[in-house]
Design a protein around this motif. Structure first.
Motif, PDB file in Angstrom:
ATOM      1  N   GLY A 124       0.808  -1.215   0.000  1.00  0.00           N
ATOM      2  CA  GLY A 124       0.000   0.000   0.000  1.00  0.00           C
ATOM      3  C   GLY A 124       0.841   1.264   0.000  1.00  0.00           C
ATOM      4  O   GLY A 124       0.531   2.220  -0.708  1.00  0.00           O
ATOM      5  N   THR A 125       1.934   1.258   0.770  1.00  0.00           N
ATOM      6  CA  THR A 125       2.787   2.445   0.835  1.00  0.00           C
ATOM      7  C   THR A 125       3.407   2.748  -0.524  1.00  0.00           C
ATOM      8  O   THR A 125       3.406   3.888  -0.991  1.00  0.00           O
ATOM      9  CB  THR A 125       3.901   2.251   1.878  1.00  0.00           C
ATOM     10  OG1 THR A 125       3.308   2.075   3.174  1.00  0.00           O
ATOM     11  CG2 THR A 125       4.823   3.457   1.916  1.00  0.00           C
ATOM     12  N   VAL A 126       3.925   1.706  -1.176  1.00  0.00           N
ATOM     13  CA  VAL A 126       4.547   1.898  -2.484  1.00  0.00           C
ATOM     14  C   VAL A 126       3.517   2.345  -3.520  1.00  0.00           C
ATOM     15  O   VAL A 126       3.733   3.309  -4.271  1.00  0.00           O
ATOM     16  CB  VAL A 126       5.232   0.597  -2.953  1.00  0.00           C
ATOM     17  CG1 VAL A 126       5.727   0.746  -4.386  1.00  0.00           C
ATOM     18  CG2 VAL A 126       6.386   0.235  -2.030  1.00  0.00           C
ATOM     19  N   TRP A 141       5.648  10.019  -0.193  1.00  0.00           N
ATOM     20  CA  TRP A 141       6.026   8.766   0.473  1.00  0.00           C
ATOM     21  C   TRP A 141       5.591   8.717   1.939  1.00  0.00           C
ATOM     22  O   TRP A 141       4.933   7.752   2.347  1.00  0.00           O
ATOM     23  CB  TRP A 141       7.531   8.520   0.320  1.00  0.00           C
ATOM     24  CG  TRP A 141       7.863   7.998  -1.045  1.00  0.00           C
ATOM     25  CD1 TRP A 141       8.235   8.733  -2.131  1.00  0.00           C
ATOM     26  CD2 TRP A 141       7.788   6.645  -1.491  1.00  0.00           C
ATOM     27  NE1 TRP A 141       8.415   7.926  -3.230  1.00  0.00           N
ATOM     28  CE2 TRP A 141       8.148   6.629  -2.875  1.00  0.00           C
ATOM     29  CE3 TRP A 141       7.471   5.440  -0.881  1.00  0.00           C
ATOM     30  CZ2 TRP A 141       8.192   5.470  -3.625  1.00  0.00           C
ATOM     31  CZ3 TRP A 141       7.510   4.269  -1.629  1.00  0.00           C
ATOM     32  CH2 TRP A 141       7.860   4.289  -2.983  1.00  0.00           C
ATOM     33  N   PRO A 142       5.918   9.733   2.742  1.00  0.00           N
ATOM     34  CA  PRO A 142       5.394   9.691   4.112  1.00  0.00           C
ATOM     35  C   PRO A 142       3.872   9.770   4.134  1.00  0.00           C
ATOM     36  O   PRO A 142       3.216   9.169   4.992  1.00  0.00           O
ATOM     37  CB  PRO A 142       6.034  10.916   4.786  1.00  0.00           C
ATOM     38  CG  PRO A 142       6.475  11.799   3.672  1.00  0.00           C
ATOM     39  CD  PRO A 142       6.826  10.879   2.546  1.00  0.00           C
ATOM     40  N   ASP A 143       3.301  10.509   3.173  1.00  0.00           N
ATOM     41  CA  ASP A 143       1.854  10.613   3.077  1.00  0.00           C
ATOM     42  C   ASP A 143       1.237   9.233   2.839  1.00  0.00           C
ATOM     43  O   ASP A 143       0.202   8.883   3.422  1.00  0.00           O
ATOM     44  CB  ASP A 143       1.501  11.552   1.924  1.00  0.00           C
ATOM     45  CG  ASP A 143       0.229  12.358   2.191  1.00  0.00           C
ATOM     46  OD1 ASP A 143      -0.260  12.335   3.333  1.00  0.00           O
ATOM     47  OD2 ASP A 143      -0.251  13.017   1.256  1.00  0.00           O
ATOM     48  N   ALA A 144       1.885   8.437   1.974  1.00  0.00           N
ATOM     49  CA  ALA A 144       1.384   7.100   1.661  1.00  0.00           C
ATOM     50  C   ALA A 144       1.508   6.166   2.857  1.00  0.00           C
ATOM     51  O   ALA A 144       0.628   5.333   3.109  1.00  0.00           O
ATOM     52  CB  ALA A 144       2.154   6.529   0.469  1.00  0.00           C
ATOM     53  N   TRP A 145       2.613   6.283   3.595  1.00  0.00           N
ATOM     54  CA  TRP A 145       2.804   5.462   4.807  1.00  0.00           C
ATOM     55  C   TRP A 145       1.699   5.762   5.826  1.00  0.00           C
ATOM     56  O   TRP A 145       1.088   4.843   6.404  1.00  0.00           O
ATOM     57  CB  TRP A 145       4.174   5.758   5.402  1.00  0.00           C
ATOM     58  CG  TRP A 145       4.421   5.153   6.761  1.00  0.00           C
ATOM     59  CD1 TRP A 145       4.149   5.729   7.961  1.00  0.00           C
ATOM     60  CD2 TRP A 145       4.969   3.869   7.055  1.00  0.00           C
ATOM     61  NE1 TRP A 145       4.513   4.898   8.991  1.00  0.00           N
ATOM     62  CE2 TRP A 145       5.006   3.736   8.468  1.00  0.00           C
ATOM     63  CE3 TRP A 145       5.448   2.817   6.256  1.00  0.00           C
ATOM     64  CZ2 TRP A 145       5.497   2.605   9.096  1.00  0.00           C
ATOM     65  CZ3 TRP A 145       5.934   1.679   6.890  1.00  0.00           C
ATOM     66  CH2 TRP A 145       5.958   1.579   8.281  1.00  0.00           C
TER      67      TRP A 145
END
Length: 222
Positions: A124-126, A141-145
């Motif tokens: 999901g993060t990627v 990237w931090p937003d996705a995490w």
């Protein structure tokens, strides 16, 4: 309409920072929802939904003309998914309370569920980082995490998995520096305060889980 618009646009000025009152109020609802979740009361879900709706308008900064004027698509998108998952959690806890008298009984997730959570977090993060990057999100990237972890944690709460508190720790560790750097100070401070509630909530749910296991063992022995 004018009164509602004034409330929607109300600002607080601290030093050189401009903060929207709806960000403060939305986060206050978030804290109230966290307390309700720790206490395992059903009202935690609708209270959280109100906060999510307010915060959606905050993180779509360019669309709603916030002082930061930044679009955090992950932060905004997770508010919409929070609402969806919260409706599921609300219904699940209501049904559980109807069936057993308790909204939820804390327990560990199965090994299969844990593997699924780890895989979902990684994939999901990627995947979402790429999506947010294409959309032009600030800090994809931090937003996705944060986005992926938040949905997992909310789903885990709905299922009664004690691990959901630990997922929030990982979300907070990334969310605090991201939000501070973006100028979303009330939300960043909420993450710090929320981290304390997360540790407290984890301890409370773990104690309830152990007490329940001891009671089950005692009943079986009889």
């Amino acid at each position: 309409m004018s009164l509602l618009q004034n409330l929607f646009d109300a600002e607080l000025h601290i030093g050189g920072a401009t903060i929207l009152w709806r960000e403060i109020i939305g986060n206050a609802f978030g804290i109230a929802s966290a307390i309700g979740g720790m206490k395992r009361v059903v009202w935690a879900w609708p209270v959280g939904i109100i906060g999510n709706a307010l915060l959606f308008t905050v993180f779509m900064g360019a669309l709603f003309h916030t002082p930061q004027n930044l679009d955090l698509y992950g932060q905004a998108g997770r508010q919409l998914l929070f609402i969806t998952v919260s409706v599921y959690g609300w219904m699940r806890w209501l049904q559980s309370r109807h069936d057993s008298g308790k909204a939820v009984l804390p327990h560990w997730a199965s090994t299969r569920a844990r593997i699924g959570m780890i895989a979902t977090m990684a994939i999901g993060t990627v995947a979402f980082a790429k999506v947010f990057e294409m959309l032009g999100s600030w800090g994809p990237w931090p937003d996705a995490w944060i986005f992926t972890g938040s949905i997992l944690a909310t789903y885990g709460m709905a299922r009664g998995w004690t691990e959901f508190w630990l997922i929030w720790i990982g979300v907070d560790a990334v969310g605090v520096p991201l939000l501070f750097s973006g100028g979303y100070y009330p939300s960043a401070l909420l993450y710090l305060v929320y981290a304390g509630f997360v540790l407290w909530g984890f301890a409370v749910w773990l104690r309830i889980q152990r007490q329940s296991a001891q009671q089950s063992t005692a009943v079986a022995a009889e």
